[in-house]
Design a protein around this motif. Structure first.
Motif, PDB file in Angstrom:
ATOM      1  N   UNK A  17       0.879  -1.170   0.000  1.00 40.58           N
ATOM      2  CA  UNK A  17       0.000   0.000   0.000  1.00 40.58           C
ATOM      3  C   UNK A  17       0.912   1.214   0.000  1.00 40.58           C
ATOM      4  N   UNK A  18       1.027   1.810  -1.162  1.00 39.86           N
ATOM      5  CA  UNK A  18       1.946   2.943  -1.300  1.00 39.86           C
ATOM      6  C   UNK A  18       1.169   4.236  -1.170  1.00 39.86           C
ATOM      7  N   UNK A  19       1.232   4.825   0.004  1.00 40.03           N
ATOM      8  CA  UNK A  19       0.532   6.092   0.248  1.00 40.03           C
ATOM      9  C   UNK A  19       1.466   7.285   0.036  1.00 40.03           C
TER      10      UNK A  19
ATOM     11  N   UNK B 174       4.269 -13.033  -4.197  1.00 41.74           N
ATOM     12  CA  UNK B 174       3.123 -12.893  -5.086  1.00 41.74           C
ATOM     13  C   UNK B 174       2.441 -11.607  -4.615  1.00 41.74           C
ATOM     14  N   UNK B 175       3.012 -10.469  -5.104  1.00 43.95           N
ATOM     15  CA  UNK B 175       2.631  -9.173  -4.535  1.00 43.95           C
ATOM     16  C   UNK B 175       1.588  -8.466  -5.390  1.00 43.95           C
ATOM     17  N   UNK B 176       0.706  -7.785  -4.712  1.00 39.76           N
ATOM     18  CA  UNK B 176      -0.268  -6.942  -5.406  1.00 39.76           C
ATOM     19  C   UNK B 176      -0.206  -5.547  -4.778  1.00 39.76           C
ATOM     20  N   UNK B 177      -0.608  -4.565  -5.556  1.00 38.91           N
ATOM     21  CA  UNK B 177      -0.638  -3.204  -5.025  1.00 38.91           C
ATOM     22  C   UNK B 177      -2.054  -2.890  -4.586  1.00 38.91           C
ATOM     23  N   UNK B 178      -2.182  -2.357  -3.395  1.00 43.53           N
ATOM     24  CA  UNK B 178      -3.503  -1.963  -2.900  1.00 43.53           C
ATOM     25  C   UNK B 178      -3.451  -0.504  -2.481  1.00 43.53           C
ATOM     26  N   UNK B 179      -4.617   0.103  -2.362  1.00 44.08           N
ATOM     27  CA  UNK B 179      -4.653   1.524  -1.993  1.00 44.08           C
ATOM     28  C   UNK B 179      -5.195   1.741  -0.585  1.00 44.08           C
ATOM     29  N   UNK B 180      -5.826   0.729  -0.046  1.00 41.03           N
ATOM     30  CA  UNK B 180      -6.467   0.875   1.272  1.00 41.03           C
ATOM     31  C   UNK B 180      -5.694   0.058   2.321  1.00 41.03           C
ATOM     32  N   UNK B 181      -5.057   0.781   3.247  1.00 42.28           N
ATOM     33  CA  UNK B 181      -4.237   0.100   4.262  1.00 42.28           C
ATOM     34  C   UNK B 181      -5.087  -0.806   5.144  1.00 42.28           C
ATOM     35  N   UNK B 182      -6.285  -0.323   5.499  1.00 43.00           N
ATOM     36  CA  UNK B 182      -7.148  -1.127   6.394  1.00 43.00           C
ATOM     37  C   UNK B 182      -7.561  -2.430   5.719  1.00 43.00           C
TER      38      UNK B 182
ATOM     39  N   UNK C 148      -5.870  -3.986   3.449  1.00 43.25           N
ATOM     40  CA  UNK C 148      -4.696  -4.864   3.382  1.00 43.25           C
ATOM     41  C   UNK C 148      -4.477  -5.578   4.717  1.00 43.25           C
ATOM     42  N   UNK C 149      -4.623  -4.824   5.807  1.00 44.88           N
ATOM     43  CA  UNK C 149      -4.460  -5.453   7.135  1.00 44.88           C
ATOM     44  C   UNK C 149      -5.530  -6.526   7.353  1.00 44.88           C
ATOM     45  N   UNK C 150      -6.737  -6.212   6.916  1.00 46.18           N
ATOM     46  CA  UNK C 150      -7.829  -7.181   7.083  1.00 46.18           C
ATOM     47  C   UNK C 150      -7.532  -8.458   6.304  1.00 46.18           C
ATOM     48  N   UNK C 151      -6.949  -8.284   5.122  1.00 45.37           N
ATOM     49  CA  UNK C 151      -6.614  -9.462   4.301  1.00 45.37           C
ATOM     50  C   UNK C 151      -5.555 -10.317   5.001  1.00 45.37           C
ATOM     51  N   UNK C 152      -4.652  -9.652   5.720  1.00 42.81           N
ATOM     52  CA  UNK C 152      -3.645 -10.410   6.490  1.00 42.81           C
ATOM     53  C   UNK C 152      -4.337 -11.149   7.645  1.00 42.81           C
ATOM     54  N   UNK C 153      -5.242 -10.437   8.298  1.00 42.61           N
ATOM     55  CA  UNK C 153      -5.936 -11.046   9.438  1.00 42.61           C
ATOM     56  C   UNK C 153      -6.723 -12.274   9.035  1.00 42.61           C
TER      57      UNK C 153
ATOM     58  N   UNK D 219       2.787  -4.419   3.274  1.00 43.28           N
ATOM     59  CA  UNK D 219       3.791  -3.362   3.467  1.00 43.28           C
ATOM     60  C   UNK D 219       3.082  -2.033   3.232  1.00 43.28           C
ATOM     61  N   UNK D 220       3.024  -1.217   4.265  1.00 45.29           N
ATOM     62  CA  UNK D 220       2.277   0.045   4.158  1.00 45.29           C
ATOM     63  C   UNK D 220       3.262   1.212   4.260  1.00 45.29           C
ATOM     64  N   UNK D 221       3.377   1.930   3.156  1.00 45.61           N
ATOM     65  CA  UNK D 221       4.349   3.034   3.076  1.00 45.61           C
ATOM     66  C   UNK D 221       3.607   4.334   3.373  1.00 45.61           C
ATOM     67  N   UNK D 222       4.057   5.104   4.360  1.00 46.38           N
ATOM     68  CA  UNK D 222       3.298   6.284   4.782  1.00 46.38           C
ATOM     69  C   UNK D 222       3.338   7.408   3.743  1.00 46.38           C
TER      70      UNK D 222
END
Lengths: 334, 464
Positions: free
Chosen positions: B58-60, B125-133, B135-140, B148-151
């Motif tokens: 998640x590249x912010x 096997x990486x994908x780009x996402x825009x929503x950090x929350x 992405x975290x939910x997908x990990x959970x 990986x969340x870039x501020x």
């Protein structure tokens, strides 16, 4: 006044049941056991003997009260008190896969013995219980009597001042029973130990004891020498009539009491066979009489008149069983 | 102390004369070691490669005049659509094209030979996402291993300009799954590596500018030249992060540089060893309760020996039994692995002192569980039943039977399993990682808590 070895005051043990109610297993017991005596605590199963002894030996904590062994409080100075106490439990409390010597060695170490002193004591004890030749054999290869002797030996290793023996003759043959009773006398006479002995066998208690305490329903109901206790019920014989499974009417007992020489008559009804038990017990009529043999013909006549089929008749001199019966109104049974 | 030693000696004497216990302790696990060895040892190298770790980036980070440092992560880890659709063989070309999209021109097309190939595309096997929350939910939920969340202020904080000549602290969040510690730690390491590269580059830029400015003040002639040149000075450091120039290589290296392989025998062997250790430790409970039944425990307790002494003796006896068992098993697994591969193999890694320490801590921990069990149950039979249930539950949660990561519902519970923490530590050590401090701490804490609770319950018993 003889020196006191055990002094129990106000011992109480209360258990809480699952439903929240409480049961008082031991009720305010006061007890003195003198140095160098054999003291029997006599009572039926469930009377509170084991609970009392468990509190005196520090296995369980009293709900109230305290006991002292040679002036050491079992609740406040348990380690000092326990060093003076040797225990011979009713069950064979040994490690079956270890040898007799290994068992003695292990428990000796638990009492702080070690090195040459421990080896010497083990040899002495093996001599005392007459098992030196079998010392290296595993306990599970021993006969019941031999296990009992090792069980006693473990309790003597550390030269205790007080030995507590919990029904040590249960389930053994007469020969080994005799040997154990002789051992108890030797502990007192040769080793100068105080012996606290629990049993439900009247004759054993009568033979062994310098003094006897009779316990029932968690209370000591009589205490003294055998002679003193027998005196309490008077010099009365007992006529014991076994009447099988028949029911005895109260009028029969009243008629028996009218017989000359008879002072009282009790009826102990038959008990149904418990599951797994061999058979039911017979009902028993006990007649107390100043001269039992003289009263016997009249007693038999009354039984015949009442159509009671008497299976056997026995005339007994005054003994501890009579004392128990007199005090509790029931026989001392398992 | 002499009494504790006597209790230990007595317990061990009895244990080693009990055929059933010996069977559970040694024979069964050894047979299992051979079976596992045969199952996994005959497949050539026996390696299982770590690849295709599912992650999201998640590249912010905002793109401004200071560069796009966050985009470096995306370029390095997320294959472009064409590359993903085809194969990783042309991944480097795709990376360069992406760099072009991002405005980066490096002046040359990277080589497509093996050394220039982006190994990270194989690994992840990486994908780009825009929503950090999200992405975290997908990990959970277990869909992803890490995010990986870039501020947003990542580049800004690292940028060096004339207006802002200081580098500000910033942080990248690596949100990893607790059920996939190894994969998560790999992703964490890669992120750190890339972040270090970026930070090092920016520090170098800052240092260069500081030096030039200092010289400009010291030598006015140079200062004038520098001022005129500075306006057009736009060095491109991004090329350093193009995959073909990327110094990051994934070669299964240990810290010391020795090559290691991921051996399935390690993870299965360790989990099975831990699992059987629980049964051995359960022997404490059975032993104590059997002694209670025969009256020897009461005999011990009416001697001048405290309950604490008795329990410590029993605990240490169980500890020694467990330690002997796991040591023998680990030797057995190593021998089986060596026989299968035809060469001597240290499958548990080269950090032998740490392996030994982990064995000791794991043995203490399971012994603590044994003491707790002894205090909770009343009969040897119930110790067997309840103990087996606890052991099976720990085995399931610890991955002794199957991969728990496959069941997201169980993942939060894995932390309660001694097997999980022990197996994870042994697996890390076998791969050359030494960060097992948390594992050892948790094992020690769990073991200590269980022992203290066991002691407390033991003392509470009115009649033992």
């Amino acid at each position: 006044m003889p020196e006191t070895m055990v002094q129990a005051r106000g011992l109480v043990k209360t258990y809480r049941r699952k439903d929240g109610s409480t049961v008082e297993a031991v009720r305010n017991i006061d007890l003195d056991i003198y140095k160098g005596e054999i003291f029997s605590l006599l009572g039926p199963n469930g009377a509170g003997k084991s609970t009392t002894i468990s509190m005196i030996s520090g296995l369980i904590e009293p709900t109230a009260g305290d006991a002292q062994i040679a002036r050491y409080s079992i609740t406040k100075q348990p380690m000092e008190a326990k060093k003076l106490l040797g225990i011979v439990p009713q069950d064979i409390a040994l490690y079956p896969t270890l040898s007799a010597r290994q068992n003695l060695d292990f428990f000796g170490r638990m009492y702080g013995l070690g090195g040459a002193e421990l080896h010497k004591r083990i040899d002495e004890v093996l001599d005392f219980i007459d098992l030196k030749e079998r010392q290296k054999d595993r306990i599970d290869t021993f006969s019941g009597g031999m296990k009992r002797r090792v069980n006693i030996g473990v309790g003597l290793l550390h030269r205790p001042q007080l030995v507590y023996m919990d029904e040590p003759t249960v389930g053994i043959d007469p020969q080994n029973r005799r040997r154990i009773l002789d051992t108890v006398f030797r502990l007192r006479d040769e080793q100068k130990m105080t012996v606290l002995y629990t049993t439900h066998l009247m004759e054993e208690s009568q033979e062994l004891s310098d003094r006897v305490g009779i316990i029932d329903h968690g209370k000591i109901i009589a205490l003294g020498t055998v002679g003193e206790l027998v005196q309490k019920v008077g010099e009365e014989d007992r006529l014991i009539l076994k009447v099988g499974q028949q029911k005895i009417a109260a009028e029969v007992l009243e008629r028996l009491k009218q017989v000359e020489q008879v002072t009282s008559a009790l009826y102990d009804p038959p008990q149904q066979a418990a599951e797994g038990a061999d058979e039911a017990t017979d009902g028993v009529i006990t007649v107390f009489a100043k001269r039992g043999r003289r009263a016997l013909p009249d007693v038999i006549q009354i039984a015949n008149d009442a159509s009671i089929d008497v299976l056997s008749v026995e005339v007994r001199e005054p003994d501890l069983e009579a004392v128990f019966l007199h005090l509790t109104g029931r026989a001392l049974r398992d | 102390m002499r009494k504790i030693l006597a209790i230990i000696w007595q317990a061990l004497s009895i244990a080693y004369s009990d055929r059933n216990l010996l069977l559970i302790m040694l024979a069964t696990p050894l047979a299992l070691a051979t079976i596992i060895g045969l199952a996994f040892g005959g497949t050539g190298s026996g390696d299982i490669s770590i690849e295709n770790i599912k992650i999201a980036i998640v590249n912010l980070d905002g793109v401004d005049e200071n560069g796009a440092n966050g985009q470096v992560f995306v370029d390095l880890l997320v294959p472009p659509a064409e590359s993903a659709a085809n194969s990783n063989a042309n991944a480097d070309t795709a990376a360069t094209e992406t760099s072009d999209d991002g405005g980066v021109v490096c002046g040359q097309t990277p080589d497509e030979d093996s050394s220039g190939r982006n190994v990270l595309f194989d690994l992840t096997d990486a994908v780009e996402m825009t929503d950090a929350a999200a992405a975290r939910a997908a990990v959970d939920t277990g869909d992803l291993v890490a995010a990986i969340i870039i501020p947003a202020d990542f580049s800004e904080n690292l940028a060096y300009t004339q207006d802002d000549s200081t580098l500000d602290p910033t942080s990248i969040e690596v949100y990893g799954s607790s059920a996939a510690l190894i994969s998560s730690s790999v992703i964490r390491s890669i992120t750190e590596s890339i972040a270090y590269q970026i930070a090092t580059g920016n520090i170098a830029i800052a240092a260069t500018f500081d030096t030039l400015i200092e010289r400009a003040f010291a030598r006015p002639a140079f200062g004038l030249q520098f001022q005129s040149a500075a306006a057009s000075f736009q060095p491109d450091f991004s090329c350093a992060f193009v995959p073909s120039f990327n110094p990051l290589r994934l070669e299964a290296q240990t810290v010391s540089g020795a090559r290691v392989e991921f051996d399935p025998l390690v993870i299965f062997g360790a989990s099975q060893a831990m699992f059987f250790m629980l049964f051995t430790a359960q022997g404490v409970a059975t032993n104590v309760l059997e002694e209670q039944r025969t009256g020897t425990l009461q005999r011990l307790l009416v001697s001048p020996t405290t309950r604490l002494t008795v329990l410590i003796g029993k605990l240490l006896a169980a500890f020694i039994n467990s330690l002997v068992q796991i040591t023998l098993l680990f030797f057995a697994f190593s021998i089986v692995a060596s026989l299968m591969r035809g060469e001597i193999r240290l499958i548990w890694g080269t950090h032998l002192p740490l392996v030994a320490l982990t064995m000791i801590v794991a043995s203490l921990s399971v012994a603590g569980l044994g003491v707790l069990l002894a205090s909770l149950v009343r009969t040897p039979e119930s110790a067997g039943t309840i103990g087996s249930m606890i052991n099976m539950a720990m085995g399931v949660l610890g991955g002794a039977f199957f991969n728990v990561q496959a069941i997201p519902l169980l993942q939060p519970l894995t932390a309660f399993s001694l097997i999980y923490w022990g197996t994870d530590a042994f697996t890390k050590l076998s791969q050359g990682f030494t960060d097992i401090g948390l594992n050892l701490l948790i094992l020690l804490v769990q073991g200590s808590v269980m022992f203290v609770a066991g002691l407390w319950l033991f003392n509470r018993r009115l009649k033992v």
